[in-house]
Motif scaffolding. Structure first.
Motif, mmCIF file in Angstrom:
data_model
loop_
_atom_site.group_PDB
_atom_site.id
_atom_site.type_symbol
_atom_site.label_atom_id
_atom_site.label_comp_id
_atom_site.label_asym_id
_atom_site.label_seq_id
_atom_site.Cartn_x
_atom_site.Cartn_y
_atom_site.Cartn_z
ATOM 1 N N GLY A 73 5.610 -62.524 11.937
ATOM 2 C CA GLY A 73 6.333 -63.800 12.006
ATOM 3 C C GLY A 73 7.368 -63.800 13.115
ATOM 4 N N GLY A 84 8.476 -66.927 15.196
ATOM 5 C CA GLY A 84 9.177 -68.012 14.507
ATOM 6 C C GLY A 84 10.662 -68.018 14.835
ATOM 7 N N HIS A 112 -2.294 -62.701 15.069
ATOM 8 C CA HIS A 112 -2.856 -62.065 13.875
ATOM 9 C C HIS A 112 -2.353 -62.790 12.636
ATOM 10 C CE1 HIS A 112 -4.386 -58.884 11.280
ATOM 11 N NE2 HIS A 112 -3.255 -59.006 10.609
HETATM 12 N N1 LIG Z 1 15.332 -69.832 7.720
HETATM 13 C C1 LIG Z 1 15.707 -69.781 6.464
HETATM 14 O O1 LIG Z 1 16.611 -70.502 6.053
HETATM 15 C C2 LIG Z 1 15.079 -68.799 5.511
HETATM 16 C C3 LIG Z 1 15.623 -68.681 4.237
HETATM 17 C C4 LIG Z 1 15.062 -67.787 3.348
HETATM 18 C C5 LIG Z 1 14.008 -66.981 3.725
HETATM 19 N N2 LIG Z 1 13.497 -67.114 4.972
HETATM 20 C C6 LIG Z 1 12.361 -66.254 5.319
HETATM 21 O O2 LIG Z 1 12.505 -65.726 6.624
HETATM 22 C C7 LIG Z 1 11.236 -65.665 7.271
HETATM 23 C C8 LIG Z 1 11.295 -66.388 8.607
HETATM 24 O O3 LIG Z 1 11.672 -67.735 8.408
HETATM 25 P P1 LIG Z 1 11.913 -68.739 9.617
HETATM 26 O O4 LIG Z 1 12.988 -69.663 9.217
HETATM 27 O O5 LIG Z 1 12.026 -67.981 10.870
HETATM 28 O O6 LIG Z 1 10.547 -69.561 9.581
HETATM 29 P P2 LIG Z 1 9.498 -69.923 10.716
HETATM 30 O O7 LIG Z 1 8.529 -70.869 10.092
HETATM 31 O O8 LIG Z 1 10.197 -70.346 11.962
HETATM 32 O O9 LIG Z 1 8.804 -68.526 11.014
HETATM 33 C C9 LIG Z 1 7.747 -68.007 10.271
HETATM 34 C C10 LIG Z 1 6.773 -67.330 11.228
HETATM 35 O O10 LIG Z 1 5.692 -66.758 10.474
HETATM 36 C C11 LIG Z 1 4.470 -67.111 11.091
HETATM 37 N N3 LIG Z 1 3.423 -67.120 10.056
HETATM 38 C C12 LIG Z 1 3.293 -67.943 8.993
HETATM 39 N N4 LIG Z 1 2.218 -67.604 8.266
HETATM 40 C C13 LIG Z 1 1.661 -66.516 8.876
HETATM 41 C C14 LIG Z 1 0.527 -65.716 8.603
HETATM 42 N N5 LIG Z 1 -0.263 -65.943 7.551
HETATM 43 N N6 LIG Z 1 0.249 -64.696 9.443
HETATM 44 C C15 LIG Z 1 1.028 -64.448 10.529
HETATM 45 N N7 LIG Z 1 2.105 -65.179 10.832
HETATM 46 C C16 LIG Z 1 2.422 -66.209 10.010
HETATM 47 C C17 LIG Z 1 4.721 -68.477 11.695
HETATM 48 O O11 LIG Z 1 3.805 -68.841 12.697
HETATM 49 C C18 LIG Z 1 6.135 -68.301 12.226
HETATM 50 O O12 LIG Z 1 6.144 -67.770 13.510
HETATM 51 C C19 LIG Z 1 10.221 -66.228 6.283
HETATM 52 O O13 LIG Z 1 9.641 -65.162 5.577
HETATM 53 C C20 LIG Z 1 11.069 -67.051 5.335
HETATM 54 O O14 LIG Z 1 10.488 -67.142 4.065
HETATM 55 C C21 LIG Z 1 14.001 -67.996 5.878
#
Ligand SMILES: NC(=O)c1ccc[n+]([C@@H]2O[C@H](COP(=O)([O-])OP(=O)(O)OC[C@H]3O[C@@H](n4cnc5c(N)ncnc54)[C@H](O)[C@@H]3O)[C@@H](O)[C@H]2O)c1
Ligand SMILES: O=c1ccn([C@@H]2O[C@H](COP(=O)(O)OP(=O)(O)O[C@H]3OC[C@@H](O)[C@H](O)[C@H]3O)[C@@H](O)[C@H]2O)c(=O)[nH]1
Length: 346
Positions: A39, A42, A88
């Motif tokens: 991820g 992201g 991936h």
């Molecule tokens: N931002 C927040 O407020 C927050 C709060 C709690 C938890 N989180 C956790 O932190 C992590 C990152 O969050 P974020 O805000 O950067 O979200 P985001 O959506 O920007 O990033 C998630 C990334 O994971 C990738 N992804 C999704 N499904 C996938 C898969 N099956 N295989 C490979 N890649 C995959 C996406 O393309 C993306 O690049 C996540 O696990 C989320 O649950 C975020």
């Protein structure tokens, strides 16, 4: 409901962790630390990559399916000799050699995780199983980015890690919150059964530059709306609260957790708590005093209150957030202005 004081005490194992690569103990050549960030294309992942790449002893490998992430977030590293980007999907096994795994892959914005709920739960369950399998095979330490959503619509406030939560198992958010709860379970089962070195961060709402403009989460929505001169859409009742952490603080907390000695779960978030109406008023005042605030319908099971108890993060990681909401919002505004092509008024 209620808390469980034993939580955190019976969860560690005496089983030794699987052997890491022999290169780790090599006498003549100290190899770079190989770090996988799933991820990593992201929002939080790409900021984490920036920080990890600052250390010349780190080699960073990102695995991402680009569902909500983009190569653009990593463009400054593409072609760098210590950086590698793999398209991936974590629901498929990944066979590589690494020393640490930051496992972030999962859509995080409610509109994206609800878009294909079956895929979201597969990502959380099968994706985490695959990454734990990888950690076991190569003896890597693995950190899971869990979420404050594991507390559901919390009946204890603020939320300590000992709180077991109040989660609807069959609702529209379950693919995500129950998915992350199972992911936490898998982490502890692999730890107890196989001795894997695990770290669990429970992340509370995080914001900052590089969030997708149309991500759908509240801070990015309000900033984009204010810059476009559109009404700020506060979902009813507007008195629901969240606590917003700036992304640089989050990345600092995640790295401290990975490098420290505690498995967690540890809450990482900013305890400054705001109602959604207060957030809209702050954005309006700081970014565009001319916009209206409009009340709109909410979605099912929206948690009514959320604020982290960060006692554990302070004591065990020596971590606490530094950036206040009113200082973080203008940093995000600058990035959104650039991407939306909206100049600042003189
Ligand atoms: N931002 C927040 O407020 C927050 C709060 C709690 C938890 N989180 C956790 O932190 C992590 C990152 O969050 P974020 O805000 O950067 O979200 P985001 O959506 O920007 O990033 C998630 C990334 O994971 C990738 N992804 C999704 N499904 C996938 C898969 N099956 N295989 C490979 N890649 C995959 C996406 O393309 C993306 O690049 C996540 O696990 C989320 O649950 C975020
Ligand atoms: O335009 C909007 C969007 C959202 N909201 C409200 O803002 C609050 C926060 O909503 P968000 O969609 O930003 O995020 P949520 O807090 O519901 O979930 C988030 O929590 C933690 C993480 O795991 C995820 O990043 C995400 O699921 C909710 O009460 C929602 O009703 C608005 O008032 N207006």
């Amino acid at each position: 409901m209620g808390t469980n004081s034993s939580n955190g005490e019976h969860q560690t194992t005496t089983k030794p962790p699987p052997m890491p690569s022999p290169l780790r103990n090599s006498k003549f050549f100290q190899s770079n630390m190989r770090i996988l960030v799933t991820g990593g294309a992201g929002f939080i992942g790409s900021h984490l990559v920036d920080k990890l790449m600052e250390n010349e002893k780190n080699e960073v490998i990102v695995a991402d399916n680009y569902f909500t992430g983009s190569k653009d977030n990593l463009k400054k590293w593409i072609g760098h000799p210590r950086f590698e980007l793999i398209r991936h999907d974590v629901t498929e096994p990944l066979l590589i050699e690494v020393d640490q795994i930051y496992h972030l892959a999962c859509p995080a914005s409610p509109i994206f995780y609800k878009y294909n709920p079956v895929k979201t739960i597969k990502t959380n369950v099968i994706g985490t199983l695959n990454m734990l399998g990888l950690a076991k095979r190569v003896g890597a330490r693995i950190l899971l980015t869990s979420t404050s959503e594991v507390y559901g619509d919390p009946l204890v406030h603020p939320q300590p890690e000992t709180y077991w939560g109040n989660v609807n198992p069959i609702g529209v958010r379950s693919c995500y919150d129950e998915g992350k709860r199972v992911a936490e379970t898998l982490m502890f089962d692999y730890h107890r059964q196989h001795g894997i070195e695990i770290r669990i961060a429970r992340i509370f709402n995080t914001y900052g530059p590089r969030m997708n403009i149309d991500d759908g989460r509240v801070v990015s929505n309000f900033i984009a709306q204010a810059l476009r001169g559109e009404p700020l859409t506060v979902q009813k009742p507007g008195t629901q609260t969240r606590s917003f952490c700036y992304v640089s603080d989050m990345v600092d907390g995640l790295i401290r957790l990975m490098e420290g000695e505690n498995t967690g779960p540890i809450n990482i978030g900013n305890p400054g708590e705001f109602t959604m109406i207060e957030l809209a008023e702050n954005v309006k005042e700081l970014i565009n005093p001319a916009v209206e605030i409009k009340m709109v319908e909410n979605t099912p099971d929206d948690p009514r209150q959320r604020k982290p108890d960060i006692t554990k993060a302070k004591e065990l990681l020596g971590w606490e957030p530094k950036v206040k909401l009113r200082d973080g919002l203008p940093l995000m505004e600058e990035d959104f202005r650039l991407r939306l092509g909206v100049a600042k008024k003189k």
